[in-house]
Scaffold this motif. Sequence first.
Motif, mmCIF file in Angstrom:
data_model
loop_
_atom_site.group_PDB
_atom_site.id
_atom_site.type_symbol
_atom_site.label_atom_id
_atom_site.label_comp_id
_atom_site.label_asym_id
_atom_site.label_seq_id
_atom_site.Cartn_x
_atom_site.Cartn_y
_atom_site.Cartn_z
ATOM 1 N N UNK A 184 0.839 -1.203 0.000
ATOM 2 C CA UNK A 184 0.000 0.000 0.000
ATOM 3 C C UNK A 184 0.875 1.255 0.000
ATOM 4 N N UNK A 185 1.946 1.255 0.798
ATOM 5 C CA UNK A 185 2.871 2.402 0.814
ATOM 6 C C UNK A 185 3.519 2.581 -0.557
ATOM 7 N N UNK A 186 3.859 1.478 -1.220
ATOM 8 C CA UNK A 186 4.446 1.563 -2.559
ATOM 9 C C UNK A 186 3.490 2.161 -3.576
ATOM 10 N N UNK A 187 2.229 1.769 -3.493
ATOM 11 C CA UNK A 187 1.225 2.323 -4.410
ATOM 12 C C UNK A 187 1.039 3.822 -4.148
ATOM 13 N N UNK A 188 1.064 4.208 -2.880
ATOM 14 C CA UNK A 188 0.951 5.634 -2.564
ATOM 15 C C UNK A 188 2.187 6.402 -3.048
ATOM 16 N N UNK A 189 3.353 5.764 -3.052
ATOM 17 C CA UNK A 189 4.563 6.426 -3.554
ATOM 18 C C UNK A 189 4.454 6.696 -5.050
ATOM 19 N N UNK A 190 3.860 5.822 -5.808
ATOM 20 C CA UNK A 190 3.730 6.048 -7.251
ATOM 21 C C UNK A 190 2.783 7.219 -7.502
ATOM 22 N N UNK A 191 1.821 7.431 -6.620
ATOM 23 C CA UNK A 191 0.932 8.597 -6.746
ATOM 24 C C UNK A 191 1.690 9.893 -6.503
#
Length: 127
Positions: A100-107
């Motif tokens: 989830x943190x990784x997906x938020x980083x791509x945002x």
Amino acid sequence: GRTTNIPMSTVPRRTFGPHSQKHETQAWNHLAHEIHELGPSIHPPVPNPAPLGLFAFGLTTALLQVKHTKLAGDTEEDGKGTENLVWGFAIFYGGLLQVIAGIAEIRRNNIFGFTAFTSYGGFWLSV
């Protein structure tokens, strides 16, 4: 991010005359509009997920080391309880939350954070 070049002619400055206040107000309004347009570049719409991802990685790794070094106890029962705790943290905290943190980083357009957190999250999910 988007950069905006503000022409010096729009920067408010003191002038004198019957129409000076009107021109000054227009200049300030134009400047305020330009600053407002920079809002998404100055403040990303997604909060920084790095503390969550790093803490999830660190705590899960520390718990795994507690199991390996037998700090929780030497008996078989202690080892089994520690192992169950590590499994729960590895799957949900170290795995799912890092993804989830990784997906938020791509945002946030952070490719390194995306790669690191999703890779480690995938690792912990596969354990």
